[in-house]
Write a protein that holds these residues in place. Structure first.
Motif, PDB file in Angstrom:
ATOM      1  N   VAL A  35      21.545  14.474 -24.913  1.00  0.00           N
ATOM      2  CA  VAL A  35      22.103  15.692 -24.302  1.00  0.00           C
ATOM      3  C   VAL A  35      21.090  16.300 -23.334  1.00  0.00           C
ATOM      4  N   LEU A  36      19.816  16.305 -23.714  1.00  0.00           N
ATOM      5  CA  LEU A  36      18.785  16.845 -22.827  1.00  0.00           C
ATOM      6  C   LEU A  36      18.636  16.012 -21.559  1.00  0.00           C
ATOM      7  N   VAL A  37      18.757  14.696 -21.661  1.00  0.00           N
ATOM      8  CA  VAL A  37      18.679  13.832 -20.477  1.00  0.00           C
ATOM      9  C   VAL A  37      19.831  14.124 -19.527  1.00  0.00           C
ATOM     10  N   VAL A  38      21.034  14.263 -20.074  1.00  0.00           N
ATOM     11  CA  VAL A  38      22.203  14.554 -19.237  1.00  0.00           C
ATOM     12  C   VAL A  38      22.051  15.917 -18.564  1.00  0.00           C
ATOM     13  N   THR A  39      21.586  16.904 -19.313  1.00  0.00           N
ATOM     14  CA  THR A  39      21.395  18.244 -18.748  1.00  0.00           C
ATOM     15  C   THR A  39      20.334  18.237 -17.652  1.00  0.00           C
ATOM     16  N   THR A  40      19.230  17.557 -17.899  1.00  0.00           N
ATOM     17  CA  THR A  40      18.154  17.491 -16.905  1.00  0.00           C
ATOM     18  C   THR A  40      18.610  16.762 -15.648  1.00  0.00           C
ATOM     19  N   THR A  41      19.353  15.689 -15.810  1.00  0.00           N
ATOM     20  CA  THR A  41      19.873  14.943 -14.658  1.00  0.00           C
ATOM     21  C   THR A  41      20.811  15.817 -13.831  1.00  0.00           C
ATOM     22  N   HIS A  42      21.669  16.549 -14.506  1.00  0.00           N
ATOM     23  CA  HIS A  42      22.601  17.440 -13.793  1.00  0.00           C
ATOM     24  C   HIS A  42      21.840  18.517 -13.016  1.00  0.00           C
ATOM     25  N   GLN A  43      20.858  19.143 -13.644  1.00  0.00           N
ATOM     26  CA  GLN A  43      20.079  20.178 -12.958  1.00  0.00           C
ATOM     27  C   GLN A  43      19.300  19.597 -11.780  1.00  0.00           C
ATOM     28  N   THR A  44      18.770  18.398 -11.946  1.00  0.00           N
ATOM     29  CA  THR A  44      18.025  17.756 -10.858  1.00  0.00           C
ATOM     30  C   THR A  44      18.928  17.491  -9.664  1.00  0.00           C
ATOM     31  N   ARG A  45      20.120  16.987  -9.920  1.00  0.00           N
ATOM     32  CA  ARG A  45      21.056  16.728  -8.815  1.00  0.00           C
ATOM     33  C   ARG A  45      21.484  18.025  -8.138  1.00  0.00           C
ATOM     34  N   ARG A  46      21.715  19.076  -8.929  1.00  0.00           N
ATOM     35  CA  ARG A  46      22.115  20.361  -8.359  1.00  0.00           C
ATOM     36  C   ARG A  46      20.991  20.924  -7.495  1.00  0.00           C
ATOM     37  N   LEU A  47      19.758  20.858  -7.987  1.00  0.00           N
ATOM     38  CA  LEU A  47      18.626  21.382  -7.222  1.00  0.00           C
ATOM     39  C   LEU A  47      18.347  20.551  -5.969  1.00  0.00           C
ATOM     40  N   THR A  48      18.570  19.240  -6.054  1.00  0.00           N
ATOM     41  CA  THR A  48      18.392  18.386  -4.880  1.00  0.00           C
ATOM     42  C   THR A  48      19.411  18.743  -3.802  1.00  0.00           C
ATOM     43  N   ALA A  49      20.652  18.970  -4.203  1.00  0.00           N
ATOM     44  CA  ALA A  49      21.674  19.366  -3.233  1.00  0.00           C
ATOM     45  C   ALA A  49      21.353  20.732  -2.629  1.00  0.00           C
ATOM     46  N   GLU A  50      20.869  21.657  -3.452  1.00  0.00           N
ATOM     47  CA  GLU A  50      20.495  22.982  -2.964  1.00  0.00           C
ATOM     48  C   GLU A  50      19.328  22.894  -1.990  1.00  0.00           C
ATOM     49  N   ARG A  51      18.355  22.031  -2.305  1.00  0.00           N
ATOM     50  CA  ARG A  51      17.206  21.834  -1.414  1.00  0.00           C
ATOM     51  C   ARG A  51      17.655  21.256  -0.068  1.00  0.00           C
ATOM     52  N   GLU A  52      18.556  20.291  -0.110  1.00  0.00           N
ATOM     53  CA  GLU A  52      19.070  19.699   1.128  1.00  0.00           C
ATOM     54  C   GLU A  52      19.768  20.745   1.987  1.00  0.00           C
ATOM     55  N   GLN A  53      20.538  21.628   1.341  1.00  0.00           N
ATOM     56  CA  GLN A  53      21.213  22.700   2.071  1.00  0.00           C
ATOM     57  C   GLN A  53      20.188  23.645   2.707  1.00  0.00           C
ATOM     58  N   MET A  54      19.128  23.944   1.986  1.00  0.00           N
ATOM     59  CA  MET A  54      18.094  24.823   2.522  1.00  0.00           C
ATOM     60  C   MET A  54      17.340  24.170   3.675  1.00  0.00           C
ATOM     61  N   VAL A  55      17.121  22.859   3.601  1.00  0.00           N
ATOM     62  CA  VAL A  55      16.459  22.149   4.703  1.00  0.00           C
ATOM     63  C   VAL A  55      17.329  22.213   5.958  1.00  0.00           C
ATOM     64  N   LEU A  56      18.646  22.030   5.790  1.00  0.00           N
ATOM     65  CA  LEU A  56      19.551  22.129   6.937  1.00  0.00           C
ATOM     66  C   LEU A  56      19.535  23.538   7.524  1.00  0.00           C
ATOM     67  N   GLU A  57      19.516  24.543   6.663  1.00  0.00           N
ATOM     68  CA  GLU A  57      19.464  25.928   7.131  1.00  0.00           C
ATOM     69  C   GLU A  57      18.148  26.205   7.854  1.00  0.00           C
ATOM     70  N   LYS A  58      17.045  25.666   7.326  1.00  0.00           N
ATOM     71  CA  LYS A  58      15.738  25.836   7.968  1.00  0.00           C
ATOM     72  C   LYS A  58      15.733  25.197   9.356  1.00  0.00           C
ATOM     73  N   ASP A  59      16.323  24.001   9.471  1.00  0.00           N
ATOM     74  CA  ASP A  59      16.396  23.333  10.771  1.00  0.00           C
ATOM     75  C   ASP A  59      17.199  24.163  11.765  1.00  0.00           C
ATOM     76  N   ALA A  60      18.318  24.728  11.309  1.00  0.00           N
ATOM     77  CA  ALA A  60      19.140  25.572  12.189  1.00  0.00           C
ATOM     78  C   ALA A  60      18.354  26.808  12.628  1.00  0.00           C
ATOM     79  N   LEU A  61      17.607  27.418  11.702  1.00  0.00           N
ATOM     80  CA  LEU A  61      16.809  28.594  12.051  1.00  0.00           C
ATOM     81  C   LEU A  61      15.663  28.228  12.995  1.00  0.00           C
ATOM     82  N   ASP A  62      15.067  27.054  12.818  1.00  0.00           N
ATOM     83  CA  ASP A  62      14.017  26.599  13.738  1.00  0.00           C
ATOM     84  C   ASP A  62      14.567  26.423  15.154  1.00  0.00           C
TER      85      ASP A  62
END
Length: 106
Positions: free
Chosen positions: A36-63
């Motif tokens: 259960v902990l592995v599944v939870t950690t994997t889900h959080q990692t994927r969510r944070l990776t997607a959030e990071r990608e969105q922030m990188v795109l926003e940073k590029d637009a602001l640049d």
């Protein structure tokens, strides 16, 4: 008659595990918790990776917007530079069109 007693299979297995199989039961619980902990950690990692990608795109637009604003500032700064040179070196003055008296020289 002692042989006619009926016990449920689940009850027999549960009693047997508690009496003789405490270590395997403990290991089973540990495996389930870790799964259960592995599944939870994997889900959080994927969510944070997607959030990071969105922030990188926003940073590029602001640049890009920042670079465009710097270019615009430089372009507008050139007009004020030309105006200051015309005023200081060529002694030119800014004329208000509503106050202008037209003098025609022959």
């Amino acid at each position: 008659m002692i042989g006619n007693e009926r016990h449920g299979l689940i009850g027999i297995i549960g009693n047997d595990l508690l009496r003789h199989g405490k270590l395997p039961l403990l290991l089973l619980i540990a495996v389930l918790v870790s799964a259960v902990l592995v599944v939870t950690t994997t889900h959080q990692t994927r969510r944070l990776t997607a959030e990071r990608e969105q922030m990188v795109l926003e940073k590029d637009a602001l640049d890009i917007e920042w670079r465009n604003l710097i270019l615009e500032e430089n372009a507008l700064g050139d007009h004020s530079r030309v105006e200051s040179i015309a005023t200081e070196k060529l002694q030119m003055q800014h004329v208000d069109p509503s106050q202008e008296n037209i003098v025609v020289q022959p």
